[in-house]
Design a protein around this motif. Structure first.
Motif, PDB file in Angstrom:
ATOM      1  N   GLY A 183     -27.668  89.695  12.459  1.00  0.00           N
ATOM      2  CA  GLY A 183     -27.123  90.907  11.859  1.00  0.00           C
ATOM      3  C   GLY A 183     -26.143  90.586  10.749  1.00  0.00           C
ATOM      4  O   GLY A 183     -26.134  91.243   9.689  1.00  0.00           O
ATOM      5  N   GLY A 184     -25.299  89.559  10.948  1.00  0.00           N
ATOM      6  CA  GLY A 184     -24.350  89.160   9.915  1.00  0.00           C
ATOM      7  C   GLY A 184     -25.034  88.662   8.659  1.00  0.00           C
ATOM      8  O   GLY A 184     -24.628  88.987   7.542  1.00  0.00           O
ATOM      9  N   CYS A 187     -26.456  91.557   6.753  1.00  0.00           N
ATOM     10  CA  CYS A 187     -25.378  92.252   6.034  1.00  0.00           C
ATOM     11  C   CYS A 187     -24.990  91.505   4.766  1.00  0.00           C
ATOM     12  O   CYS A 187     -24.791  92.123   3.704  1.00  0.00           O
ATOM     13  N   LEU A 188     -24.887  90.190   4.852  1.00  0.00           N
ATOM     14  CA  LEU A 188     -24.562  89.387   3.675  1.00  0.00           C
ATOM     15  C   LEU A 188     -25.658  89.501   2.622  1.00  0.00           C
ATOM     16  O   LEU A 188     -25.374  89.576   1.422  1.00  0.00           O
ATOM     17  N   TYR A 189     -26.903  89.531   3.056  1.00  0.00           N
ATOM     18  CA  TYR A 189     -28.031  89.703   2.135  1.00  0.00           C
ATOM     19  C   TYR A 189     -27.914  91.034   1.396  1.00  0.00           C
ATOM     20  O   TYR A 189     -28.113  91.121   0.184  1.00  0.00           O
ATOM     21  N   ARG A 190     -27.562  92.079   2.167  1.00  0.00           N
ATOM     22  CA  ARG A 190     -27.435  93.413   1.570  1.00  0.00           C
ATOM     23  C   ARG A 190     -26.285  93.455   0.569  1.00  0.00           C
ATOM     24  O   ARG A 190     -26.388  94.088  -0.494  1.00  0.00           O
ATOM     25  N   ILE A 191     -25.184  92.793   0.885  1.00  0.00           N
ATOM     26  CA  ILE A 191     -24.032  92.761  -0.021  1.00  0.00           C
ATOM     27  C   ILE A 191     -24.404  92.081  -1.334  1.00  0.00           C
ATOM     28  O   ILE A 191     -24.090  92.567  -2.422  1.00  0.00           O
ATOM     29  N   SER A 194     -26.626  94.259  -3.612  1.00  0.00           N
ATOM     30  CA  SER A 194     -26.103  95.580  -3.943  1.00  0.00           C
ATOM     31  C   SER A 194     -25.512  95.552  -5.350  1.00  0.00           C
ATOM     32  O   SER A 194     -25.327  94.473  -5.935  1.00  0.00           O
ATOM     33  N   LEU A 227     -14.149  90.038   2.490  1.00  0.00           N
ATOM     34  CA  LEU A 227     -15.435  90.095   3.194  1.00  0.00           C
ATOM     35  C   LEU A 227     -15.827  88.712   3.709  1.00  0.00           C
ATOM     36  O   LEU A 227     -16.282  88.571   4.862  1.00  0.00           O
ATOM     37  N   PHE A 231     -16.431  87.680   7.721  1.00  0.00           N
ATOM     38  CA  PHE A 231     -17.655  87.098   8.292  1.00  0.00           C
ATOM     39  C   PHE A 231     -17.395  85.701   8.852  1.00  0.00           C
ATOM     40  O   PHE A 231     -18.001  85.310   9.857  1.00  0.00           O
TER      41      PHE A 231
END
Length: 326
Positions: A183-184, A187-191, A194, A227, A231
């Motif tokens: 999940g982490g 999330c990093l991929y999405r950040i 973006s 951020l 993490f």
């Protein structure tokens, strides 16, 4: 830059989002499938250690690879969160998810405080300031009463997830760690993909030009620093649950050096490079443990050879070779 008739200037600056590339979807699917069967192939605790350090390296890569900020003090957030999570579980009686959350939040707040002061400097001065703050955290952990000094916090209870699911068994705990790690990383991929991540890359590549375009660079630097610290804290808090221990090793400057090595060896500025680098370093430490102090020297030699042979890291090299073939 020309703007199409049906396209606004906002669309040019922040392109409309597109779905995850098919190749990345396939890699994530293969990675998840591999991780699901991994505890039945190797010792689960070893696999959990790899995942914790993979998340730690990915968090550091967000700061260095995409933000262009070299920190020599990321052990402060990794180890600091480890201490807070261990104390919360052992003394306060927090359940595993709450203790991990407590450690993550503490690392995030610490990152916000240190980052707000560190980003006032650039280059090697920034790196040295982060190292100085990390050493302050180390000596605090050494002297504070609740940290246990040189003994650390031992016999941390694994507890029951949500007060219901027992995590004493390695397999049950493994899947808890898997959810956190995977999940982490998502999330990093999405950040990174973006609009915020695109601005980070612009600042990394040409900060004066980003400033001339009107971006408040220091705000973006502080956000990515916070951020990344959060993490890293998530990885450290999870590691405390796995090994039931928080020790000075987690906040020592050598831990910051290891995460730099993992990131550069795997491939800085790539999504999957730090994961590969972490797996390589942890595996090396595990199977070369009989060499004692020579492990550090062997790692150093491998790192130097890796930088000389392929500066873009393992994943970067493979990506370049694949593009040539195509």
């Amino acid at each position: 830059m020309a703007v199409a008739e049906n396209e606004t200037l906002q669309d040019v600056i922040y392109p409309k989002e597109v779905g995850m590339p098919l190749l990345h979807k396939a890699i994530f699917l293969v990675l998840l499938s591999f991780l699901i069967v991994l505890p039945f192939m190797v010792y689960p605790v070893f696999a959990m250690k790899v995942m914790c350090f993979a998340l730690f390296a990915a968090a550091f890569n967000l700061l260095l690879g995409f933000g262009g900020l070299l920190s020599f003090g990321h052990a402060a957030y990794f180890g600091g969160a480890s201490y807070v999570a261990a104390h919360a579980a052992k003394v306060w009686g927090f359940t595993p998810e709450l203790s991990v959350l407590a450690g993550t939040l503490s690392a995030t707040v610490l990152g916000l405080v240190i980052g707000s002061l560190s980003i006032r400097r650039q280059g090697i001065y920034f790196a040295m300031v982060t190292l100085a703050f990390a050493q302050m955290v180390y000596f605090f952990a050494l002297q504070a009463e609740f940290t246990g000094g040189e003994d650390g916090i031992q016999s941390v209870p694994r507890g029951d997830l949500f007060g219901v699911i027992p995590l004493q068994g390695n397999i049950a705990l493994y899947f808890f760690v898997l959810v956190i790690t995977f999940g982490g990383i998502l999330c990093l991929y999405r950040i990174v993909h973006s609009p915020f991540g695109q601005v980070l890359k612009a600042i990394r590549d040409n900060e004066p030009r980003a400033i001339s375009l009107g971006y408040q660079v220091n705000r973006y630097k502080l956000m990515v620093f916070t951020l990344s610290a959060g993490f890293a804290g998530l990885a450290g808090a999870t590691k405390a649950q796995v090994f039931q221990l928080a020790s000075l090793t987690d906040v020592h400057w050598s831990m910051s050096g290891e995460v730099v090595l993992m990131t550069l060896l795997g491939g800085m500025g790539t999504i999957f490079g730090p994961l590969v680098g972490a797996a390589m370093i942890v595996t090396m430490q595990n199977y070369l443990a009989t060499f004692g102090a020579w492990v550090t020297i062997i790692q150093g030699v491998i790192f130097v050879l890796g930088v000389l042979l392929f500066r873009e890291g393992v994943v970067g090299l493979l990506s370049r070779l694949l593009k040539r073939r195509l």
